[in-house]
Enzyme design. Structure first.
Site: not given
Ligand code: GLN
Length: 487
Positions: A79, A154, A178
């Site tokens: 990532k 994400s 995420s």
């Molecule tokens: N979808 C969640 C957010 O938008 C989690 C994101 C994440 O875990 N980085 O914050």
């Protein structure tokens, strides 16, 4: 050669050791698949072909010398939130475009020591803010099961790359879901370890009290292999836990007799799709059939988790992201004075969702509102953590759905941040409590889209999670890579 993408890391390691294949051949094979499929999937921001081939040759030399390491010669994707020395790291943001870190994240060093081959950096929501990978400044990754749909986020690139066989495994990060949500939507394994289990030195910070790094893989065994490599104390991360790491493989193969699985009453929410619910109930029966006992538990503060998370994560993000000012990193947009330069840089460099979070975070931290929002959220967070403590007095693991829905259509929720935020309703409480959790493939909905199953454990008890996941995987034997991508 055609089925290589479906082999586990352990199987590939065996082939490499027996000289049935070289790391160079394996790497070229994955690069070939990236060339063939990634125009459509868009998982990679930047495949790094030269680096991959060089690392593969070095791995082959080590193998020839009889050296051994858990990932020696194994090609992985990373990532783009993890600092990689000499390799551009953007967090999928324009503000970091062209940023080449002068150092490696601790997990990257650990992967190097384990002999991995770097295929490239994977797409994500900008600064890990999102649930669909549509917030990337550069491209939207597609769900390998249906490219009109999103892969989750994400870490959408990390999940999609593993699901489409474009790397052997990958790393992602999980602040509110995420890793687990995209793993669920793409039908792969994704684990968020206990807060503090994996060093975050060199991870670009989003919300520091929640962020955690973890693996994506096509098998539970590979997840254990990856976790063995990346877990452990690191003096460079003050939140990392100074406790020995068990061999996670040692949990695989143990049965579930006597294991108590908690089923939270509050997780049967409105908005959960029928197929997801049905699949969850079928899967609970699998655990029962394997000798586990199901116990009813209560997590009464669940309904406040999403609101609490969006106060805490935005507050921390607003402070973490203050460093992107055009002076130290990446983008710089000139202005008539320094303040103007800051404004221009941040206005041009950040996308809409990132700006929304910075504004929200600044608001909840501002002097008049700090007590009403930020301090209150901290208190509710404690209650949520206590809910889990109480629940774990009567069970060993907690099993829930990962996401209320399967993969949605690209574009469908872009204008509706609230619905997007609700994607993480089952995963967020786990981050707030700092617990480990895994998403494993649970089945498919009526349209053939993957559904994930969520197993939550006690702090530092990743082992029992893997144990249960491994039993479940052996019973279900689900397809991981979609058939049309097998060729
Ligand atoms: N979808 C969640 C957010 O938008 C989690 C994101 C994440 O875990 N980085 O914050």
């Amino acid at each position: 050669m055609d089925e290589l993408f479906d082999l586990t890391i352990i199987e590939l390691r065996e082939m490499l050791k027996k000289k049935e294949i070289t790391s160079l051949e394996l790497t070229e094979y994955y690069l070939g698949r990236i060339g063939r499929y990634d125009d459509e999937i868009k998982a990679y921001l930047r495949p790094t072909e030269e680096i991959a081939l060089t690392m593969a040759r070095q791995a082959d030399e080590k193998i020839a010398r009889g050296e051994e390491a858990p990932l020696l010669g194994i090609p992985l994707g990373i990532k783009d939130i993890l600092c990689t020395k000499g390799i551009e790291t953007t967090c999928a943001s324009n503000i970091l475009k062209g940023f080449v870190p002068p150092y490696d994240a601790t997990v990257m060093k650990k992967l190097q020591d384990a002999g991995y081959v770097h295929l490239g950096k994977l797409n994500m929501d900008e600064f890990a803010m999102g649930s669909s990978t549509e917030n990337s400044a550069f491209q939207t990754t597609r769900n390998p099961w249906d490219t009109t749909r999103i892969p989750g986020g994400s870490s959408g690139g990390s999940a999609a790359a593993v699901a489409s066989g474009l790397c052997a495994a990958s790393l992602g990060t999980d602040t509110g879901g995420s890793i687990r949500q995209p793993a669920a939507l793409c039908g792969v394994i994704g684990m968020k370890p206990t807060y503090g289990r994996v060093s975050r030195y060199g991870l670009i910070a989003f919300a520091s009290s929640l962020d955690q790094i973890g693996p994506f893989s096509r098998s539970v065994r590979d997840c254990a292999t990856m976790l063995n490599v990346i877990a452990g104390y690191d003096p460079m991360d003050s939140t990392s836990i100074p406790q020995a790491v068990p061999d996670y493989h040692s949990f695989l193969g143990k049965d579930l007799k006597g294991v108590r699985i908690g089923i939270p009453a509050e997780y049967s929410i409105e908005g959960i799709e029928d197929d997801v619910k049905k699949n969850y109930e079928e899967n609970l029966q699998v655990f029962k059939d394997q000798g586990a006992t199901l116990v009813d538990i209560s997590l009464p503060h669940t309904e406040y988790a999403v609101a609490t998370y969006y106060i805490i994560c935005t507050a921390e993000a607003s402070s973490n992201l203050a460093r992107y000012d055009g002076v130290k990193y990446g983008l710089r947009e000139d202005g008539k004075d320094i303040i103007d330069m800051y404004k221009n840089t941040r206005n041009k460099g950040f996308g809409q969702e990132v700006k929304r979070r910075i504004i929200l975070g600044t608001y909840v931290l501002s002097s008049g509102y700090y007590d009403a929002y930020y301090r209150k959220a901290g208190k509710v967070r404690t209650l949520i953590r206590q809910d889990f403590d109480t629940a774990f007095a009567s069970c060993d693991l907690i099993v829930t759905p990962v996401s209320p829905t399967t993969a949605f259509k690209a574009g469908e929720r872009v204008e509706d941040p609230l619905t997007m935020y609700l994607s993480d309703i089952f995963t967020i409480p786990v981050n707030l409590a700092g617990l480990p959790g895994i998403s494993i493939p649970g089945g498919f909905d009526g349209s053939g889209l993957p559904i994930g199953l969520h197993i939550i454990g006690k702090p530092l008890e990743e082992g029992p999670i893997l144990q249960a996941a491994y039993v479940f995987e052996s019973v279900k034997k689900l397809r991981i890579v979609p058939e049309r991508l097998e060729k």
